[in-house]
Enzyme design. Structure first.
Site, mmCIF file in Angstrom:
data_model
loop_
_atom_site.group_PDB
_atom_site.id
_atom_site.type_symbol
_atom_site.label_atom_id
_atom_site.label_comp_id
_atom_site.label_asym_id
_atom_site.label_seq_id
_atom_site.Cartn_x
_atom_site.Cartn_y
_atom_site.Cartn_z
ATOM 1 N N CYS A 1 -32.615 20.662 -24.284
ATOM 2 C CA CYS A 1 -31.629 20.666 -25.367
ATOM 3 C C CYS A 1 -31.488 22.083 -25.910
ATOM 4 O O CYS A 1 -30.387 22.539 -26.207
ATOM 5 C CB CYS A 1 -32.050 19.705 -26.477
ATOM 6 S SG CYS A 1 -33.664 20.075 -27.193
ATOM 7 N N CYS B 1 -24.843 23.266 -36.097
ATOM 8 C CA CYS B 1 -24.504 22.131 -35.230
ATOM 9 C C CYS B 1 -23.089 21.660 -35.517
ATOM 10 O O CYS B 1 -22.761 21.302 -36.643
ATOM 11 C CB CYS B 1 -25.499 20.995 -35.435
ATOM 12 S SG CYS B 1 -25.065 19.510 -34.495
ATOM 13 N N CYS C 1 -2.180 5.453 0.644
ATOM 14 C CA CYS C 1 -3.037 6.171 1.591
ATOM 15 C C CYS C 1 -2.672 7.658 1.641
ATOM 16 O O CYS C 1 -1.535 8.005 1.954
ATOM 17 C CB CYS C 1 -2.883 5.535 2.972
ATOM 18 S SG CYS C 1 -4.085 6.161 4.139
ATOM 19 N N ASN D 1 0.844 -1.196 0.000
ATOM 20 C CA ASN D 1 0.000 0.000 0.000
ATOM 21 C C ASN D 1 0.874 1.238 0.000
ATOM 22 O O ASN D 1 1.394 1.659 1.023
ATOM 23 C CB ASN D 1 -0.923 -0.051 1.240
ATOM 24 C CG ASN D 1 -1.803 1.191 1.351
ATOM 25 O OD1 ASN D 1 -1.642 2.145 0.599
ATOM 26 N ND2 ASN D 1 -2.718 1.179 2.304
ATOM 27 N N ASN E 1 -5.624 3.969 -5.694
ATOM 28 C CA ASN E 1 -6.004 4.205 -4.307
ATOM 29 C C ASN E 1 -6.818 5.499 -4.292
ATOM 30 O O ASN E 1 -7.172 6.028 -5.343
ATOM 31 C CB ASN E 1 -4.763 4.301 -3.416
ATOM 32 C CG ASN E 1 -5.058 3.839 -1.988
ATOM 33 O OD1 ASN E 1 -6.043 4.295 -1.392
ATOM 34 N ND2 ASN E 1 -4.226 2.972 -1.434
ATOM 35 N N THR E 2 -7.123 6.011 -3.130
ATOM 36 C CA THR E 2 -8.036 7.155 -3.061
ATOM 37 C C THR E 2 -7.343 8.463 -3.449
ATOM 38 O O THR E 2 -6.129 8.588 -3.386
ATOM 39 C CB THR E 2 -8.630 7.294 -1.656
ATOM 40 O OG1 THR E 2 -7.550 7.394 -0.725
ATOM 41 C CG2 THR E 2 -9.502 6.103 -1.300
ATOM 42 N N CYS F 1 -27.940 24.039 -25.732
ATOM 43 C CA CYS F 1 -27.197 24.432 -26.934
ATOM 44 C C CYS F 1 -27.142 25.951 -27.055
ATOM 45 O O CYS F 1 -26.117 26.525 -27.417
ATOM 46 C CB CYS F 1 -27.831 23.830 -28.184
ATOM 47 S SG CYS F 1 -26.854 24.161 -29.664
HETATM 48 C C1 LIG Z 1 -12.760 3.701 4.535
HETATM 49 C C2 LIG Z 1 -11.701 3.284 3.561
HETATM 50 C C3 LIG Z 1 -10.527 2.751 4.018
HETATM 51 C C4 LIG Z 1 -9.550 2.360 3.122
HETATM 52 N N1 LIG Z 1 -8.438 1.760 3.604
HETATM 53 C C5 LIG Z 1 -7.494 1.311 2.745
HETATM 54 C C6 LIG Z 1 -6.375 0.589 3.193
HETATM 55 O O1 LIG Z 1 -6.212 0.342 4.390
HETATM 56 N N2 LIG Z 1 -5.460 0.164 2.313
HETATM 57 C C7 LIG Z 1 -5.587 0.403 0.962
HETATM 58 O O2 LIG Z 1 -4.745 -0.019 0.186
HETATM 59 N N3 LIG Z 1 -6.645 1.079 0.490
HETATM 60 C C8 LIG Z 1 -7.599 1.537 1.341
HETATM 61 N N4 LIG Z 1 -8.711 2.175 0.848
HETATM 62 C C9 LIG Z 1 -8.817 2.409 -0.604
HETATM 63 C C10 LIG Z 1 -9.614 1.298 -1.306
HETATM 64 O O3 LIG Z 1 -8.973 0.049 -1.186
HETATM 65 C C11 LIG Z 1 -9.786 1.578 -2.820
HETATM 66 O O4 LIG Z 1 -8.523 1.686 -3.418
HETATM 67 C C12 LIG Z 1 -10.549 2.847 -3.089
HETATM 68 O O5 LIG Z 1 -11.589 3.001 -2.163
HETATM 69 C C13 LIG Z 1 -11.134 2.902 -4.521
HETATM 70 O O6 LIG Z 1 -12.070 1.886 -4.773
HETATM 71 P P1 LIG Z 1 -13.667 2.150 -4.718
HETATM 72 O O7 LIG Z 1 -13.957 3.253 -5.653
HETATM 73 O O8 LIG Z 1 -14.260 0.813 -5.110
HETATM 74 O O9 LIG Z 1 -14.007 2.494 -3.310
HETATM 75 C C14 LIG Z 1 -9.721 2.554 1.733
HETATM 76 C C15 LIG Z 1 -10.906 3.110 1.277
HETATM 77 C C16 LIG Z 1 -11.891 3.449 2.177
HETATM 78 C C17 LIG Z 1 -13.192 4.029 1.668
HETATM 79 S S1 SF4 Z 2 -23.977 21.990 -31.420
HETATM 80 FE FE1 SF4 Z 2 -25.200 20.315 -32.286
HETATM 81 S S2 SF4 Z 2 -24.659 18.545 -30.991
HETATM 82 FE FE2 SF4 Z 2 -23.935 20.371 -29.878
HETATM 83 S S3 SF4 Z 2 -25.688 20.850 -28.526
HETATM 84 FE FE3 SF4 Z 2 -25.931 22.071 -30.400
HETATM 85 S S4 SF4 Z 2 -27.276 20.824 -31.689
HETATM 86 FE FE4 SF4 Z 2 -26.485 19.450 -30.094
HETATM 87 S S1 SF4 Z 3 -34.202 17.539 -24.559
HETATM 88 FE FE1 SF4 Z 3 -35.077 18.448 -26.425
HETATM 89 S S2 SF4 Z 3 -35.478 16.687 -27.754
HETATM 90 FE FE2 SF4 Z 3 -35.184 15.855 -25.682
HETATM 91 S S3 SF4 Z 3 -37.255 15.745 -24.830
HETATM 92 FE FE3 SF4 Z 3 -36.422 17.721 -24.209
HETATM 93 S S4 SF4 Z 3 -37.131 19.147 -25.812
HETATM 94 FE FE4 SF4 Z 3 -37.388 17.082 -26.643
#
Ligand SMILES: Cc1cc2nc3c(=O)[nH]c(=O)nc-3n(C[C@H](O)[C@H](O)[C@H](O)COP(=O)(O)O)c2cc1C
Ligand code: SF4
Ligand code: SF4
Ligand SMILES: Cc1cc2nc3c(=O)[nH]c(=O)nc-3n(C[C@H](O)[C@H](O)[C@H](O)COP(=O)(O)OP(=O)(O)OC[C@H]3O[C@@H](n4cnc5c(N)ncnc54)[C@H](O)[C@@H]3O)c2cc1C
Ligand code: SF4
Lengths: 446, 470
Positions: free
Chosen positions: B347, B375, B134, B131, B199-200, B351
């Site tokens: 839309c 467009c 972190c 790891n 990782n995070t 646009c």
């Molecule tokens: C509460 C928490 C604790 C974590 N502890 C660790 C850890 O001890 N070691 C580690 O390598 N990663 C740790 N991580 C990171 C996770 O393993 C993982 O890399 C990260 O959350 C991204 O994956 P996810 O988007 O599925 O959550 C932790 C994440 C969370 C949320």
């Molecule tokens: S430029 Fe064309 S593709 Fe982009 S939002 Fe306007 S109508 Fe849609």
């Molecule tokens: S975004 Fe534009 S095309 Fe889509 S439902 Fe709304 S008005 Fe109709």
């Protein structure tokens, strides 16, 4: 067998009338707000009558800023909390959500809206306050969604505001009319307190304005008058037997229900007359109060009902049965209601025609008339020069809400003839600004 | 039935899936449970010098409602007694003679390395992982990434280990370095049998807005940690590829970083890994994820007709080129499938604001249109579109021409000034700057605009109007 046991306690009532749009927890709000696509020029906004910037407030909820979300909502709609619960979102914002087009569930906009606003209400966090006093005064008649929304906006613009309300409590039909499974009394009133505390308008309860003298006094004491009086009592059917005991109007029945909950008696077999949303509500409510059979009787076919489809579905889901193409001819009984005599109808070329000789009596012990609310034309005629249209609706400028009597402005059901809470709230905000423009242009001062 | 087994630098494993050295491999209990569940191997939690850990050790990155798209930790190596770990390694190997047990190690002096390598070999470990990754705590004591970042020191330590090692040795690399191939080459030069990476990554995953301290917070303070999880996969893949393509490395690679499912594993393998390690995914979902990983890998191999893992180790490497080797004649344009479009207009805005103003809006529909002339084929719109296969990138050149930057340079056919006709963006149309002003303001703030705007606003529509309009 009844769908629901008759409720006898407040708990049982709450269970039968469980909120169909319950409060969202933080977690649910996070998940739901995460689904929103944040559309460009979002169609949900356009479908909201109050134009709330929906993707904006949803994004604010999503980023943990519920206060900001509530502010976005309240900036557009003072009934933001109630609307989230009572709006027919299926046909408004949520009905317009792009997810529908992909056959996916739309965003629960209403519940998200109530979630955010409820948070600020509960916290008491102030988002707004009255603007600097401009020395002018406005009287508001009616403390419903229209009246309260106008009062808030006018206070924000610096007006002194007095609200005159016939009933004991604010929010109009939100409290006295909307179905209890959509919003509770406590929720409705909490938003009213929240608004009143921030804006500081005065509400005078139990003050029905119903004479020329009273109006005169208001005209003299105030720079302008806002009419937010809504509609009136249930229209009469003008049928023999209508006076019999247990034949009631839907609006009156629902008002009792909202006030007295499980203490309101319902028949064993209830016939609801009408095909609108109020009829659906009254039928659902009867069922949830423990009626064994609830029949919804409508003059035309099922597809011709004015009610939203989801409201009919909701009624059906609690056991309500439809009886279509029938017109009531008489409320039969002996003192009390014992049934409704109907005649069958057929619709030809859009005209409802009766089928001669097809009368029959459908027995029941209660009739609820959901045949629409009358306009308050008697009261409105007391206002000099006030123009009404053929249906009894106030005529006003669409932009400013100004009526044909320049001192009077109007919004809500009294103007639009009966819509939703959101319409009253949106219109009133608009009208308040119309009043401001008018009073400012005219250079009036107190 | 394809054969999933591997022989990684002499370490045999029934499948390529190993647990990375981390908390899931902290004890015999966990490793037995993992093997029981189907894992092929386990890199034991790093053994070494006595350490003390802090309380409050992990931090996460969430994306909207998705939890742990990134993860970091400020933990040290195993804090359990070495003797206990050795005894448990022995016991695990008795129960699982065919599974791979790799002891991860981190000590300081030459003597300590010799002793511990002998200890784990005697305990029956199939391999050793050094790891050197972190990025916190241990490096300050001259171990972990302090070693991994100094290729010369790394090489020396690998040499010490190789003096006594009788079992394969893997060197685990730290990504906290500008060129990963340097320590990889040093590992090879020192005599290592394999490398593992990554990782995070040194990281701060977030800052508390009220406490003004980085996560994870230990009594009001924090420190940089190690980043991992799904978010780091792209960085890991690139580093795996760099080591796999380097002619001076040529060691078996155990791919680590952001692996959560069979697809991630296959990607690592296609870029040169012949075993893969998993940490975060096992910490998030438990050992049960192995079932999906092996099932997916088996199905992929069956469908592709691969009999063994080695049939596709590094299979994508020939297609990973330098930029100057890409065909400049290749041309794609965005195409909107109108039947699928739901009208979100993402839309368009992407646009318009983030690309080349090549999408327009049309009256009466929410479906945007591609302005083909503008467009450049960048893909952005197809990436933002929420509907599967709604925006596709269609080939427009006829495939007969091939010309790379390298070829152009050789042929002296490259632009030398911006006005040179051969320059890229010369004839590309862009709108006048001032055309941007006020273009979309009304669309972005409707609620507010209504609240603050003039009373000239239109009155709000009723539900029934909205209904009938739509
Ligand atoms: C509460 C928490 C604790 C974590 N502890 C660790 C850890 O001890 N070691 C580690 O390598 N990663 C740790 N991580 C990171 C996770 O393993 C993982 O890399 C990260 O959350 C991204 O994956 P996810 O988007 O599925 O959550 C932790 C994440 C969370 C949320
Ligand atoms: S430029 Fe064309 S593709 Fe982009 S939002 Fe306007 S109508 Fe849609
Ligand atoms: S975004 Fe534009 S095309 Fe889509 S439902 Fe709304 S008005 Fe109709
Ligand atoms: C049965 C029923 C169910 C409904 N359900 C829904 C629903 O689910 N969702 C939804 O969005 N909408 C619903 N609505 C509609 C909604 O309630 C109304 O649209 C909305 O309340 C209108 O607001 P308003 O302020 O105009 O009138 P109201 O809410 O009617 O308020 C008018 C107020 O003015 C007062 N007032 C009237 N005359 C006078 C006077 N002369 N002097 C003093 N005060 C006076 C009244 O007491 C009342 O408080 C429902 C309506 C009904 C009848
Ligand atoms: S339409 Fe739907 S997805 Fe798009 S912004 Fe509105 S709520 Fe969000």
């Amino acid at each position: 067998m009844a769908e629901y046991p008759t409720p006898t306690t407040e708990q049982e009532f709450a269970a039968n009338f469980a909120q169909i749009k319950p409060l969202m927890s933080n977690t649910e709000a996070l998940y739901e707000s995460s689904r929103c696509l944040f559309c460009f020029d979002a169609p949900c906004i356009k479908a909201c009558p109050s134009g709330i910037d929906i993707p904006q407030f949803i994004r604010q909820i999503n980023t943990g800023n519920a206060t900001g979300a509530a502010k976005t909502i309240y900036e557009a709609n003072y009934f933001g909390n109630a609307c989230g619960k009572v709006c027919p979102t299926e046909v408004l914002c949520e009905g317009a959500c792009v997810y529908n087009l992909n056959e996916q569930k739309p965003i629960e906009i209403g519940r998200l809206q109530s979630h955010a606003t409820r948070k600020v209400i509960d916290s008491g966090h102030k988002l707004f306050g009255p603007g600097p006093a401009n020395g002018r005064k406005v009287a508001v008649i009616g403390a419903g969604p229209a009246g309260i929304s106008a009062a808030c906006e006018l206070r924000a613009l610096g007006y002194e505001v007095d609200v005159f309300e016939a009933r004991e409590q604010p929010s109009g039909l939100t409290l006295y009319g909307v179905a209890p499974y959509k919003i509770t009394n406590a929720e409705t009133l909490a938003e009213m307190d929240y608004l009143e505390q921030q804006f500081g308008y005065r509400v005078h309860y139990n003050r029905r304005i119903n004479s020329r003298e009273e109006l005169q006094a208001l005209e003299e004491a105030y720079d302008a008058i806002f009419l937010g009086i809504g509609l009136g009592a249930t229209n009469a059917l003008l049928l023999p037997g209508e006076e019999r005991q247990n034949c009631v109007g839907a609006v009156e029945f629902i008002e009792q229900l909202r006030m007295a909950h499980q203490h309101v008696a319902v028949g064993k077999k209830v016939i609801v007359l009408g095909g609108g949303n109020t009829a659906m509500d009254a039928a659902s409510e009867s069922s949830r109060l423990g009626a064994e059979d609830v029949i919804l009787a409508y003059r035309r076919g099922k597809d011709e009902m004015g009610a939203y489809e989801f409201e009919y579905d909701l009624a059906k889901s609690v056991g309500v049965k439809g009886l279509f193409n029938v017109a009531p001819v008489e409320i039969v009984g002996n003192g009390k209601v014992e049934g409704v005599k109907f005649i069958r109808t057929a619709t030809r070329d859009g005209q409802v025609q009766i089928v001669p000789g097809s009368e029959f009596v459908e027995p029941c012990d209660m009739v609820i008339k959901a045949t629409g609310q009358a306009k308050q034309t008697g009261f409105l005629h007391l206002i000099p020069g006030l123009q009404l249209d053929g249906k009894g609706r106030i005529v006003a400028d669409a932009r400013t809400g100004q009526t044909s009597n320049p001192k009077y402005f109007a919004s809500g059901d009294a103007l639009n003839g009966g819509a939703e809470v959101v319409n009253a709230a949106a219109e009133a905000k608009q009208t308040a600004r119309g009043m401001h423009a008018f009073l400012t242009e005219n250079g009036l001062s107190s | 039935m394809p054969d999933l087994s591997i022989n990684f630098a002499g370490i045999k494993s029934p499948n390529p899936f190993w647990l990375a050295s981390a908390p899931p491999t902290n004890s015999g209990y966990q490793v037995m449970k993992a093997f029981d569940a189907g894992w092929g191997g386990a890199v034991w939690k790093t053994l070494g010098v006595p350490v003390v850990n802090v309380s409050s050790r992990y931090g996460g990155v969430n994306y909207r409602d998705k939890r742990l798209v990134g993860f970091n930790n400020i933990e040290l190596i195993s804090d359990r007694p070495l003797a206990d770990n050795l005894r448990e390694i022995e016991e695990v190997k008795k129960f699982f003679p065919n599974n791979a047990v790799i002891a991860s190690l981190m000590v300081q002096s030459r003597q300590e390395w010799h002793d511990i390598v002998r200890d784990v070999t005697n305990a029956g470990a199939d391999g050793i992982e050094l790891n050197f990754g972190c990025p916190h705590g241990m490096c300050e004591r001259g171990m972990g990434s302090a070693v991994g970042q100094e290729p010369e020191v790394l090489k020396t330590i690998v040499e010490w280990v190789m003096e006594v090692a009788r079992i394969p040795v893997i060197v685990k690399l730290t990504p906290n370095i500008s060129d990963i191939t340097e320590p990889a080459r040093a590992a090879r030069a020192g005599g290592a049998d394999a490398i593992s990476l990554i990782n995070t990554i040194q990281s701060i995953v977030g800052v508390d807005l009220d406490k003004f301290a980085p996560y994870p917070i230990v009594d009001g303070k924090g420190t940089n940690g190690g980043y991992c999880g799904p978010a780091v996969k792209p960085i890991a893949l690139n580093m795996v590829k760099n080591c796999a393509q380097d002619p001076d490395v040529r060691l078996p690679i155990s791919g680590i970083g952001g692996i959560e499912n069979w697809r991630d594993a296959v990607e690592h393998i296609l870029l040169g890994a012949s075993s893969v390690q998993v940490c975060t995914a096992a910490m998030h979902f438990g050992f049960g994820i192995i079932r999906e990983m092996t099932a997916g890998l088996e199905q992929y191999m069956t469908e592709k007709g691969f009999n063994t893992i080695y049939d596709f180790v590094g299979k994508a490497l020939p297609n990973v080129k330098h930029w100057e080797d890409l065909n400049l004649k290749y041309q794609v344009k965005a195409h909107i499938n109108e039947d699928k479009c739901i009208g979100c207009q993402l839309c368009y805005t992407a646009c318009e604001d983030g690309a080349h103003q090549a999408i327009g809006l049309q009256e009466g529909t929410r479906t945007p249109v591609i302005i083909e002339d503008n467009c450049v084929g960048c893909n952005l719109c197809s990436l933002v579109c929420p509907v599967e296969q709604c925006i596709t990138m269609e080939r427009r050149d006829d495939g007969t021409e091939h010309r790379t930057w390298k070829e152009r340079t050789k042929a002296n056919d490259i632009p030398v000034t911006f006005n040179d006709d051969r320059a890229g963006g010369l004839h590309h149309w862009v709108p006048e700057p001032a055309a941007a002003l006020g273009k979309e303001r009304h669309k972005t703030l409707p609620g507010k605009a209504r609240a603050l705007g003039s009373p000239q606003e239109v009155i709000a529509p009723k539900a029934s109007d909205v209904l009938s309009a739509s």
